[in-house]
Enzyme design. Structure first.
Site, short mmCIF file in Angstrom:
data_model
loop_
_atom_site.label_atom_id
_atom_site.label_comp_id
_atom_site.label_asym_id
_atom_site.label_seq_id
_atom_site.Cartn_x
_atom_site.Cartn_y
_atom_site.Cartn_z
N ASN A 184 -7.39 5.34 -1.57
CA ASN A 184 -8.74 5.39 -1.01
C ASN A 184 -8.77 5.48 0.51
OD1 ASN A 184 -10.89 5.22 -3.19
ND2 ASN A 184 -9.41 3.70 -3.87
N SER A 185 -7.67 5.11 1.18
CA SER A 185 -7.63 5.24 2.65
C SER A 185 -6.89 6.47 3.10
CB SER A 185 -6.96 4.02 3.28
OG SER A 185 -7.72 2.87 3.08
N ARG A 186 -5.81 6.83 2.40
CA ARG A 186 -4.98 7.94 2.87
C ARG A 186 -4.15 8.52 1.75
NH1 ARG A 186 -0.71 4.60 6.63
NH2 ARG A 186 -0.76 2.71 5.38
N LEU A 187 -3.38 9.55 2.14
CA LEU A 187 -2.50 10.21 1.18
C LEU A 187 -1.08 9.69 1.40
CD1 LEU A 187 -3.70 13.94 1.59
CD2 LEU A 187 -4.58 12.17 0.05
N ILE B 217 -4.42 4.62 -11.90
CA ILE B 217 -3.07 5.15 -12.13
C ILE B 217 -2.10 4.62 -11.08
CG2 ILE B 217 -3.59 7.29 -10.85
CD1 ILE B 217 -1.28 7.14 -13.93
N ASP B 218 -2.61 4.32 -9.88
CA ASP B 218 -1.72 3.76 -8.84
C ASP B 218 -1.20 2.39 -9.27
OD1 ASP B 218 -4.29 2.63 -8.55
OD2 ASP B 218 -4.12 2.45 -6.37
N ASP C 106 -0.71 -5.13 -4.62
CA ASP C 106 -0.88 -3.94 -3.79
C ASP C 106 -1.94 -4.22 -2.74
OD1 ASP C 106 -1.42 -1.47 -2.64
OD2 ASP C 106 -1.29 -0.36 -4.52
N THR D 14 -15.35 -15.95 18.01
CA THR D 14 -15.80 -15.16 16.86
C THR D 14 -14.70 -14.29 16.23
OG1 THR D 14 -18.05 -15.13 17.72
CG2 THR D 14 -17.51 -13.46 16.08
N1 ADP Z 1 -1.84 4.18 9.85
C1 ADP Z 1 -2.68 3.53 9.03
N2 ADP Z 1 -3.79 4.13 8.57
C2 ADP Z 1 -4.63 3.49 7.73
N3 ADP Z 1 -4.42 2.23 7.29
C3 ADP Z 1 -3.33 1.58 7.71
C4 ADP Z 1 -2.39 2.19 8.58
N4 ADP Z 1 -1.41 1.31 8.80
C5 ADP Z 1 -1.70 0.20 8.11
N5 ADP Z 1 -2.87 0.34 7.46
C6 ADP Z 1 -3.49 -0.68 6.60
O1 ADP Z 1 -3.32 -0.23 5.29
C7 ADP Z 1 -4.47 -0.52 4.50
C8 ADP Z 1 -4.63 0.61 3.51
O2 ADP Z 1 -3.49 0.58 2.70
P1 ADP Z 1 -2.93 1.86 1.96
O3 ADP Z 1 -1.86 1.36 1.07
O4 ADP Z 1 -2.58 2.92 2.94
O5 ADP Z 1 -4.25 2.29 1.19
P2 ADP Z 1 -4.56 3.25 -0.01
O6 ADP Z 1 -3.31 3.38 -0.83
O7 ADP Z 1 -5.65 2.55 -0.70
O8 ADP Z 1 -4.99 4.56 0.58
C9 ADP Z 1 -5.63 -0.65 5.46
O9 ADP Z 1 -6.37 -1.78 5.11
C10 ADP Z 1 -4.98 -0.87 6.83
O10 ADP Z 1 -5.16 -2.19 7.29
C1 PAZ Z 2 -8.39 -0.75 -7.60
C2 PAZ Z 2 -8.23 0.58 -6.87
C3 PAZ Z 2 -9.55 0.94 -6.18
C4 PAZ Z 2 -7.13 0.43 -5.82
O1 PAZ Z 2 -7.10 1.58 -5.02
P1 PAZ Z 2 -6.35 1.64 -3.62
O2 PAZ Z 2 -6.66 0.40 -2.87
O3 PAZ Z 2 -4.87 1.70 -3.93
O4 PAZ Z 2 -6.81 2.89 -2.94
C5 PAZ Z 2 -7.78 1.70 -7.86
O5 PAZ Z 2 -6.63 1.31 -8.53
C6 PAZ Z 2 -8.86 2.01 -8.88
O6 PAZ Z 2 -9.79 2.76 -8.60
N1 PAZ Z 2 -8.75 1.40 -10.08
C7 PAZ Z 2 -9.67 1.59 -11.15
C8 PAZ Z 2 -10.12 0.28 -11.74
C9 PAZ Z 2 -9.03 -0.59 -12.32
O7 PAZ Z 2 -7.85 -0.47 -11.97
O8 PAZ Z 2 -9.36 -1.41 -13.21
K K Z 3 -2.52 1.58 -3.01
#
Ligand code: ADP
Ligand code: PAZ
Ligand code: K
Length: 262
Positions: free
Chosen positions: A12-15, A111-112, A132, A188
Site C-alpha cells: 500500500n505504500s510502495r512497490l 496475498i502478502d 509485518d 507535543t
Molecule cells: N523509503 C521509504 N518510503 C516509504 N516508507 C518507508 C521508507 N522507509 C521506511 N519506510 C516505512 O515503511 C513503512 C511502509 O512499509 P512497507 O513495508 O514499505 O509498506 P507496504 O509493503 O505496505 O507498501 C512506512 O510506514 C514507513 O514508516
Molecule cells: C492488511 C494489508 C492491508 C497489509 O498491507 P500492507 O501494509 O502490506 O500494504 C493487506 O494484507 C490486505 O489488504 N489484506 C486483506 C485483508 C486480510 O488480510 O484479512
Molecule cells: K507489507
C-alpha cells in the site's frame, strides 16, 4: 522452472521488487507506486529489450533481458488498482492464495501476508509467527501442518502518525524517532511518538506472548518498512523479546521463490 524472473510485491505504500536467478534472490529494491503512463512506458521499453534505469538496478538495466524472451514477472498485490496496470504485460502471472500450499486461508486474506508466512515457515520452521510492519501492521501465524491459525491487522506506525496529523487541528506530522522516545513527555511531538511507539511495542509483545503460550518454540519473524526501527525500540524496551525476533526484509520473496522456483 523459470531460471531468471522478477517478483513484484505491490504494497500500500510502495512497490517491492526482486530479481531471482537460478533459484536465488539476486537483488531486491523498492520504488514508489507507478503511474499508468509510467507502467505503459516500462512495458513498451521492456518489449524493445530496454530495462529502465529509473526502476531497475544498474546490473539488470545494463544486461537487459534476453531478446528472445521477456523476463517473466510474478506479481503479488494488495492494491488492485496497481495490479490492473500490469495486465498488458504478456508474461505476467498474478499470484493468488490458490498458489500456496497453506490450509485454512480465508478468501480475503492478503496475498502478502500469506506469502510472508509461507516464506518464513519455509525458511525458518513451522509453526511460525510473522509480524509485518508495513503500511498496516499485521500478525499472521501458521502451525506445523501449514495451517493458518489467524492473525490481526492494525494501522502501521507511519499510518498512525499520519492520521493524527491529518485528523486533528493541532498535531504536527512527525517522523519516527531514531531511538526510543521518553515515555512521559512534556512536548507535543515527543508525546505523539511516545503514544504510538510504546503502545505498538506493548501490543506486539502481547501478541508474541500469546502466540508463544500455544507455540513455545516458534520462530517470530518481522518484516516490512518499519521492522528495523521497531527492533531498535524493542532492544531498549524489551531486550529479551528483541533477541527472539528475526528481522528479515525478504519474507515475501522467500514465499515467491518457494512457489515459483523449483
Ligand atoms: N523509503 C521509504 N518510503 C516509504 N516508507 C518507508 C521508507 N522507509 C521506511 N519506510 C516505512 O515503511 C513503512 C511502509 O512499509 P512497507 O513495508 O514499505 O509498506 P507496504 O509493503 O505496505 O507498501 C512506512 O510506514 C514507513 O514508516
Ligand atoms: C492488511 C494489508 C492491508 C497489509 O498491507 P500492507 O501494509 O502490506 O500494504 C493487506 O494484507 C490486505 O489488504 N489484506 C486483506 C485483508 C486480510 O488480510 O484479512
Ligand atoms: K507489507
Amino acid at each position: 522452472m523459470a531460471n531468471s524472473f522478477l517478483g513484484l510485491v505491490i504494497g500500500n505504500s510502495r512497490l517491492h521488487w526482486a530479481w531471482f536467478v537460478d533459484n536465488t534472490l539476486k537483488k531486491a529494491w523498492d520504488t514508489n507506486h507507478l503511474t499508468p503512463a509510467a507502467v505503459a512506458q516500462l512495458i513498451k521499453d521492456w518489449r524493445s529489450n530496454v530495462m529502465s534505469a529509473e526502476i531497475f538496478p544498474s546490473q539488470l538495466a545494463a544486461q537487459g533481458s534476453d531478446p528472445s524472451k521477456l523476463l517473466p514477472l510474478y506479481i503479488a498485490s494488495v492494491v488492485p488498482a496497481q495490479t490492473a496496470l500490469w495486465q498488458n504485460y504478456s508474461d505476467t502471472t498474478i499470484l493468488t492464495l490458490e498458489d500456496l500450499p497453506l490450509s485454512g486461508l480465508y478468501p480475503t486474506l492478503g496475498i502478502d501476508r500469506a506469502l510472508a508466512v509461507f516464506g518464513a515457515g519455509h525458511r525458518y520452521s513451522y509453526p511460525v509467527l510473522v509480524i509485518d510492519a508495513g503500511t498496516a501492521l499485521t500478525f499472521t501465524g501458521a502451525n506445523q501442518n501449514l495451517q493458518l491459525i489467524g492473525g490481526a491487522i492494525l494501522p502501521g506506525l507511519g499510518l498512525q502518525l499520519q492520521s493524527l496529523a491529518q485528523k486533528t487541528g493541532a498535531l504536527p506530522a512527525i517522523e519516527l524517532p531514531a531511538q526510543l522516545p521518553k515515555r512521559w513527555s512534556l512536548e507535543t511531538s515527543e508525546a505523539i511518538a511516545s503514544g504510538v511507539v510504546y503502545t505498538v511495542l506493548a501490543s506486539i509483545r502481547d501478541f508474541i506472548e500469546d502466540w508463544q503460550r500455544e507455540f513455545p518454540n516458534s520462530p517470530i519473524a518481522m518484516t516490512g518498512g518499519d521492522s528495523e526501527q521497531l527492533v531498535t525500540y524493542f532492544q531498549s524496551q524489551f531486550p529479551a523479546i528483541a533477541a527472539q525476533i528475526i528481522v528479515d526484509p525478504y519474507l515475501i520473496f522467500w514465499g515467491i521463490l518457494s512457489v515459483v522456483g523449483s
